[in-house]
Design a protein around this motif. Structure first.
Motif: not given
Length: 465
Positions: A133-149
């Motif tokens: 199986d697997g785990l998909l992880s998206l790492l996103i710079h905070h300047v374009i993404c907040d916790e709501w997003s």
């Protein structure tokens, strides 16, 4: 020679402020990023790639970079098929310890990529494959993404992946506003209302100019320990430059505590208040009771989501507000909680995206603040691993005396009390947290109590505990 970027647009005033902050802090701390994970019991790499592509296609904010053009920062949306968004597949073993080591190395590499905001990418997709199986992880710079997003992204990833796995087309609502459009609207609104917003905050903050003084906290702490002749080993009165330097020090620690929902939901039910306003009110009453201060200044991080179309927007829509409260001691706890609710509503209509833009001295105001609050909600019950997590840990620079991160789950509120180690020690913070937890229970059952009876209350009555 600088590149010319076709289709480049102006970032929001808030983004520019944050990007300037990142440049200043780049030598002392890594770029801040958020992470969204999705467990994949059925691993099909083609389906995962297709899922990520559709997510990127729906939200152009995730494809944004911030290069320089004509000596100014611009915002550029990259094509969805740009090679920078290629998913990285990482083979892992079945051993948990080995996986944690591999994941840390991958995340460290991603944070290095995020240092180049002009080239990007500002989102990295990593698929951890253990063979079954697997785990998909998206790492996103905070300047374009907040916790709501992050909550939006995880929900959409799950819907898209499940649909594609079943051979169906995902059913998702259309995105009404993209990040680029939001930035244009924010800038127009701020420029049209600059004077009114600036006047609102200058009037609101007038008189709240007394610098943070650790001595008022130590006084109560020593009274609670029955210390008659305390010895102060550190100075507690500082000049502007000295206090600013102390608040910028990297030495910080954090202490985690949990309060179950009934402590707040009981006071909010049928009263016209909310759990949110009750939490803010309790923190202000705690500061008043513990320090005896009547003028309290508490800044808070908020997200600009009042407009319905913004609630499905992926981006960093964060700004700040201040709760500048002059305690009226003849007011009851119930009346004070209603006052705080009104103050929050007024402040959120005047969000600060840039202090400089509003001609506000952010550094000077910060020196007068008692505590910084970051308040967010997450769906579901509190994760099991949080329940036993109540000890002091090392943390990074917080820029305030105390930074209180509050996460609201369906069943509980988790408080992470981050504190400046030069000003506070662990024993003192633990005492403050215990005091706050007892005070929350006490005021929840005594809402008609005059606020004056809380002042310098050394021991919380334990009738109802």
């Amino acid at each position: 020679m600088e590149n010319v970027w076709p289709g480049a647009s102006e970032p929001s005033i808030g983004q520019v402020e944050y990007l300037k902050y990142l440049q200043v802090m780049s030598t002392v701390q890594k770029p801040s990023y958020v992470q969204v994970e999705l467990e994949l019991p059925q691993l099909n790499k083609e389906v995962v790639s297709k899922t990520i592509r559709l997510l990127l296609d729906r939200h152009n904010g995730l494809r944004t970079i911030f290069p320089m053009q004509d000596n100014r920062i611009v915002q550029v949306v990259l094509p969805v098929g740009d090679s920078r968004f290629q998913m990285e597949v990482v083979k892992t073993g079945k051993e948990v310890a080995n996986f944690h080591h591999i994941r840390k190395d991958v995340y460290d590499k991603a944070s290095a990529v995020f240092s180049d905001i002009g080239n990007g990418p500002l989102v990295c997709a990593v698929l951890f494959d253990n063979g079954s199986d697997g785990l998909l992880s998206l790492l996103i710079h905070h300047v374009i993404c907040d916790e709501w997003s992050c909550i939006l992204i995880r929900n959409e990833l799950k819907i898209i992946h499940e649909a594609f796995t079943a051979g169906k087309e995902p059913q998702l609502p259309p995105v009404q506003v993209q990040l680029k459009n939001y930035c244009e609207k924010q800038n127009t609104w701020l420029r049209d209302n600059q004077q009114e917003i600036s006047f609102f905050w200058k009037r609101k903050l007038s008189g709240f100019d007394k610098f943070f003084d650790i001595a008022v906290y130590r006084k109560m702490y020593n009274r609670r320990r029955n210390v008659l002749f305390p010895v102060f080993t550190r100075r507690h009165s500082y000049k502007t430059s000295e206090l600013g330097a102390i608040l910028d020090r990297p030495e910080a620690s954090s202490y985690t505590s949990v309060i179950w929902h009934p402590a707040f939901s009981e006071t909010a039910t049928g009263s016209g208040k909310s759990v949110d306003s009750s939490v803010y009110a309790s923190l202000l009453l705690f500061l008043y009771a513990y320090t005896g201060k009547k003028k309290l200044l508490v800044p808070s991080l908020v997200t600009d989501r009042l407009e319905p179309s913004y609630q499905q927007l992926v981006g960093c829509l964060l700004g700040s507000i201040y709760l500048a409260v002059d305690i009226q001691e003849d007011m009851t706890v119930r009346a004070f909680e209603q006052l705080v609710k009104n103050e929050l509503a007024a402040a959120c209509r005047h969000i600060i995206f840039s202090h400089n833009f509003l001609d506000l001295d952010g550094d000077l105001i910060r020196n007068c603040c008692d505590m910084y609050v970051n308040y967010l909600r997450k769906p579901g019950n509190m994760p099991a691993q949080v329940r036993s997590h109540k000890h002091v840990e090392e943390d990074y620079a917080i820029n305030y005396p105390v930074y209180c991160l509050i996460t609201v789950y369906d069943d509980a509120l988790v408080f992470v009390w981050k504190y400046n180690r030069f000003l506070f020690d662990s024993n003192m913070i633990e005492d403050m947290v215990r005091y706050y937890e007892m005070l929350v229970q006490y005021i929840a059952h005594n809402e008609e109590l005059p606020i004056s009876e809380l002042k310098n209350l050394v021991s919380i009555p334990e009738i109802i505990l």
